[in-house]
Scaffold this motif. Structure first.
Motif, PDB file in Angstrom:
ATOM      1  N   HIS A   1       0.844  -1.193   0.000  1.00 46.14           N
ATOM      2  CA  HIS A   1       0.000   0.000   0.000  1.00 46.14           C
ATOM      3  C   HIS A   1       0.880   1.243   0.000  1.00 46.14           C
ATOM      4  N   ILE A   2       0.269   2.417   0.018  1.00 45.27           N
ATOM      5  CA  ILE A   2       1.045   3.640  -0.193  1.00 45.27           C
ATOM      6  C   ILE A   2       2.021   3.913   0.940  1.00 45.27           C
ATOM      7  N   GLY A   3       1.888   3.217   2.074  1.00 46.11           N
ATOM      8  CA  GLY A   3       2.886   3.342   3.123  1.00 46.11           C
ATOM      9  C   GLY A   3       4.253   2.882   2.662  1.00 46.11           C
ATOM     10  N   SER A   4       4.294   2.027   1.637  1.00 45.93           N
ATOM     11  CA  SER A   4       5.566   1.541   1.071  1.00 45.93           C
ATOM     12  C   SER A   4       6.036   2.366  -0.115  1.00 45.93           C
ATOM     13  N   LEU A   5       5.214   3.312  -0.561  1.00 43.37           N
ATOM     14  CA  LEU A   5       5.546   4.020  -1.803  1.00 43.37           C
ATOM     15  C   LEU A   5       6.790   4.891  -1.656  1.00 43.37           C
ATOM     16  N   VAL A   6       7.012   5.459  -0.475  1.00 42.18           N
ATOM     17  CA  VAL A   6       8.206   6.291  -0.310  1.00 42.18           C
ATOM     18  C   VAL A   6       9.464   5.441  -0.459  1.00 42.18           C
ATOM     19  N   GLN A   7       9.418   4.179  -0.016  1.00 44.87           N
ATOM     20  CA  GLN A   7      10.573   3.291  -0.170  1.00 44.87           C
ATOM     21  C   GLN A   7      10.783   2.937  -1.652  1.00 44.87           C
ATOM     22  N   ILE A   8       9.689   2.656  -2.341  1.00 41.09           N
ATOM     23  CA  ILE A   8       9.792   2.334  -3.772  1.00 41.09           C
ATOM     24  C   ILE A   8      10.360   3.532  -4.540  1.00 41.09           C
ATOM     25  N   MET A   9       9.903   4.734  -4.177  1.00 38.82           N
ATOM     26  CA  MET A   9      10.405   5.931  -4.847  1.00 38.82           C
ATOM     27  C   MET A   9      11.888   6.148  -4.552  1.00 38.82           C
TER      28      MET A   9
ATOM     29  N   GLY B   1       2.252 -10.532  -7.391  1.00 40.22           N
ATOM     30  CA  GLY B   1       1.391  -9.352  -7.414  1.00 40.22           C
ATOM     31  C   GLY B   1       2.158  -8.073  -7.121  1.00 40.22           C
ATOM     32  N   ILE B   2       3.065  -8.143  -6.146  1.00 39.02           N
ATOM     33  CA  ILE B   2       3.843  -6.968  -5.748  1.00 39.02           C
ATOM     34  C   ILE B   2       4.792  -6.537  -6.865  1.00 39.02           C
ATOM     35  N   ARG B   3       5.321  -7.498  -7.616  1.00 40.29           N
ATOM     36  CA  ARG B   3       6.280  -7.170  -8.682  1.00 40.29           C
ATOM     37  C   ARG B   3       5.674  -6.228  -9.725  1.00 40.29           C
ATOM     38  N   LYS B   4       4.346  -6.302  -9.916  1.00 40.77           N
ATOM     39  CA  LYS B   4       3.699  -5.484 -10.941  1.00 40.77           C
ATOM     40  C   LYS B   4       3.961  -3.995 -10.737  1.00 40.77           C
ATOM     41  N   VAL B   5       3.932  -3.552  -9.502  1.00 39.19           N
ATOM     42  CA  VAL B   5       4.151  -2.125  -9.225  1.00 39.19           C
ATOM     43  C   VAL B   5       5.599  -1.747  -9.496  1.00 39.19           C
ATOM     44  N   PHE B   6       6.533  -2.599  -9.056  1.00 36.48           N
ATOM     45  CA  PHE B   6       7.948  -2.294  -9.276  1.00 36.48           C
ATOM     46  C   PHE B   6       8.276  -2.208 -10.763  1.00 36.48           C
ATOM     47  N   GLU B   7       7.608  -3.017 -11.568  1.00 38.42           N
ATOM     48  CA  GLU B   7       7.879  -2.996 -13.003  1.00 38.42           C
ATOM     49  C   GLU B   7       7.432  -1.688 -13.645  1.00 38.42           C
ATOM     50  N   LYS B   8       6.485  -0.999 -13.019  1.00 40.79           N
ATOM     51  CA  LYS B   8       6.066   0.309 -13.534  1.00 40.79           C
ATOM     52  C   LYS B   8       7.055   1.408 -13.154  1.00 40.79           C
ATOM     53  N   LEU B   9       7.708   1.261 -12.004  1.00 34.20           N
ATOM     54  CA  LEU B   9       8.510   2.349 -11.463  1.00 34.20           C
ATOM     55  C   LEU B   9      10.013   2.172 -11.628  1.00 34.20           C
ATOM     56  N   LEU B  10      10.452   0.947 -11.954  1.00 34.48           N
ATOM     57  CA  LEU B  10      11.879   0.680 -12.125  1.00 34.48           C
ATOM     58  C   LEU B  10      12.117  -0.012 -13.465  1.00 34.48           C
ATOM     59  N   ASN B  11      13.314   0.161 -14.008  1.00 34.65           N
ATOM     60  CA  ASN B  11      13.718  -0.558 -15.220  1.00 34.65           C
ATOM     61  C   ASN B  11      14.539  -1.778 -14.809  1.00 34.65           C
ATOM     62  N   PHE B  12      14.009  -2.964 -15.098  1.00 33.91           N
ATOM     63  CA  PHE B  12      14.683  -4.207 -14.738  1.00 33.91           C
ATOM     64  C   PHE B  12      15.524  -4.702 -15.913  1.00 33.91           C
ATOM     65  N   GLY B  13      16.619  -5.378 -15.609  1.00 28.81           N
ATOM     66  CA  GLY B  13      17.460  -5.933 -16.655  1.00 28.81           C
ATOM     67  C   GLY B  13      18.801  -6.386 -16.117  1.00 28.81           C
ATOM     68  N   ASP B  14      19.745  -6.572 -17.033  1.00 36.09           N
ATOM     69  CA  ASP B  14      21.065  -7.091 -16.666  1.00 36.09           C
ATOM     70  C   ASP B  14      22.150  -6.021 -16.670  1.00 36.09           C
ATOM     71  N   GLY B  15      21.803  -4.785 -16.960  1.00 34.67           N
ATOM     72  CA  GLY B  15      22.796  -3.720 -17.038  1.00 34.67           C
ATOM     73  C   GLY B  15      23.289  -3.281 -15.671  1.00 34.67           C
ATOM     74  N   PRO B  16      24.347  -2.470 -15.626  1.00 33.30           N
ATOM     75  CA  PRO B  16      24.950  -2.067 -14.356  1.00 33.30           C
ATOM     76  C   PRO B  16      24.034  -1.255 -13.451  1.00 33.30           C
ATOM     77  N   THR B  17      23.065  -0.536 -14.035  1.00 35.36           N
ATOM     78  CA  THR B  17      22.127   0.228 -13.200  1.00 35.36           C
ATOM     79  C   THR B  17      20.694  -0.290 -13.328  1.00 35.36           C
TER      80      THR B  17
ATOM     81  N   LEU C   1      -1.620  -0.200  -3.804  1.00 34.97           N
ATOM     82  CA  LEU C   1      -0.976   0.251  -5.035  1.00 34.97           C
ATOM     83  C   LEU C   1      -1.498  -0.488  -6.261  1.00 34.97           C
ATOM     84  N   ASN C   2      -1.929  -1.731  -6.102  1.00 32.00           N
ATOM     85  CA  ASN C   2      -2.376  -2.539  -7.250  1.00 32.00           C
ATOM     86  C   ASN C   2      -3.838  -2.288  -7.583  1.00 32.00           C
TER      87      ASN C   2
END
Length: 409
Positions: free
Chosen positions: A50-58, A105-121, A247-248
């Motif tokens: 929920h939005i209590g975790s949004l500051v950490q995700i940001m 279910g939780i991964r769905k939000v992270f995929e909107k806010l972060l770029n996942f992959g194999d690169g250094p960042t 968040l979902n």
């Protein structure tokens, strides 16, 4: 405001994320010269955060924007124990299948806010059950347990407050801080993670991990926490009278999510714009100066920007259009919460509670007596009124100026 050399700490500081740091100067120097892998842990107790975790995700998003590597640690292992921080009751045990489903279910939000992959960042998601599940308990106690004293563990707020309130704490929960410290050590050794971030209630656990890495491996690790996030009236972020602000989309419709941000206290607008949107600080400074009815412009921008990040730009535009139709035009937008009534109908108090506007029929009756309830724009004063909807018809139900829904059949 400190003069940081690294983009990472400068951005975190300017936008209000920093509460405590174990060695801000050392972390700043490290972030100025290399990519820093940093992580935050999230337990998988529900299919959405929920939005209590949004500051950490940001915070993880800010890391990536500043050229560093965010690591999302899912607590597939620690969820089986339960973090005692801020809790009076032991957490109920979840099955392996439920935990895996929650992580998906939780991964769905992270995929909107972060770029996942194999690169250094690029962001990565890891699950601490992958290593905690392999530990032999005796070996863990022998290797790691000697670095923790019971005296110090009893001094942490998560433990002390539970004991002061005479609420039971299981030995399983008492071990949580040992495992969280071990997580940091493991990630430092296996993925060169140098930073753990979290909410202020995690300070003790984070310091444990920093010290464990130093004692066992001579590692130079860092910790950083955010302020305890409350609204201007003192309420904890993430909960409202109607329940958690998830968040979902599956747990909370986009319109309700948008409305939460549109209705925040005037005093919170600037702070929330800095924490939860990517708007430039100059634009936020302008929006903060708005007063009177103009502050609603800033609130609408806040609602649009947060909803666009978490749910998508289309969801934000649709929610704003629905709100505009509902409030300005007196109509009913398509995103309004909907309650389906059967052929037998439903009493007005029951409908108010069933659609989520009130917590109980007693509260609903009080609102009706106060004249706060309307049906299709007309005052509804009879608590015994039976609501019947024709096939294909609808009734607009309103509580006050901000809560609107549709009764259908």
């Amino acid at each position: 405001m400190s003069e940081y050399k690294s983009d990472l700490l400068r951005v975190l500081d300017e936008r209000g994320y920093i509460h405590q740091a174990t060695d801000a100067e050392g972390l700043d120097a490290l972030a100025a010269r290399q990519v820093v892998p940093g992580y935050i842990g999230f337990d998988a107790t529900a299919p959405s955060l929920h939005i209590g975790s949004l500051v950490q995700i940001m915070m993880l998003r800010r890391m990536q924007q500043a050229g560093h590597k965010p690591i999302v640690l899912m607590g597939g292992g620690t969820t089986r124990i339960g973090d005692p921080s801020g809790r009076d009751e032991s957490r109920k045990m979840l099955t392996d299948e439920a935990i895996e489903a929650n992580i998906a279910g939780i991964r769905k939000v992270f995929e909107k806010l972060l770029n996942f992959g194999d690169g250094p960042t690029d962001a990565v998601m890891v699950n601490n059950h992958d290593w905690l599940g392999q530990l032999g308990y005796i070996e863990l106690l022998q290797e790691v347990g000697t670095h923790f004293t019971v005296n110090r563990m009893l001094s942490f707020d998560s433990v002390r407050l539970r004991l002061e309130r005479e609420r039971p704490m299981t030995f399983l929960e008492f071990n949580y801080m040992i495992l969280q410290g071990y997580d940091f050590r493991h990630l430092a050794k296996e993925m060169d993670v140098r930073l753990q971030m979290g909410g202020s209630d995690q300070w003790g656990n984070i310091v444990n991990g920093v010290e464990l890495g130093r004692r066992m491996d001579g590692a130079s690790l860092f910790g950083l926490t955010t302020p305890l996030l409350t609204t201007a009236d003192g309420a904890k972020m993430g909960k409202t009278a109607a329940g958690a602000v998830w968040l979902n989309e599956d747990q909370l419709p986009a319109y309700d999510f948008w409305q939460y941000w549109r209705n925040v206290d005037d005093r919170d607008v600037g702070r929330f714009l800095r924490l939860f949107t990517d708007l430039p600080l100059e634009e936020i400074a302008r929006l903060e100066t708005l007063e009177g009815s103009q502050i609603n412009e800033a609130k609408t921008i806040l609602a649009n920007e947060v909803t666009a990040l978490v749910r998508g730009r289309e969801a934000a535009q649709s929610a704003e259009a629905t709100a505009s139709q509902t409030f300005a035009g007196g109509g009913a937008g398509e995103d309004l919460p909907t309650l389906s009534l059967g052929a037998e109908g439903m009493t007005l108090p029951a409908a108010l509670s069933a659609i989520g506007f009130t917590q109980s029929n007693g509260e609903a009756k009080r609102k009706i007596a106060e004249g706060a309830v309307r049906l299709d724009g007309e005052p509804a004063s009879d608590p015994g009124l039976l609501l019947l909807v024709e096939d294909g018809g609808e009734i607009k139900l309103s509580l006050g100026k901000k809560k609107h829904g549709l009764l259908v059949r």
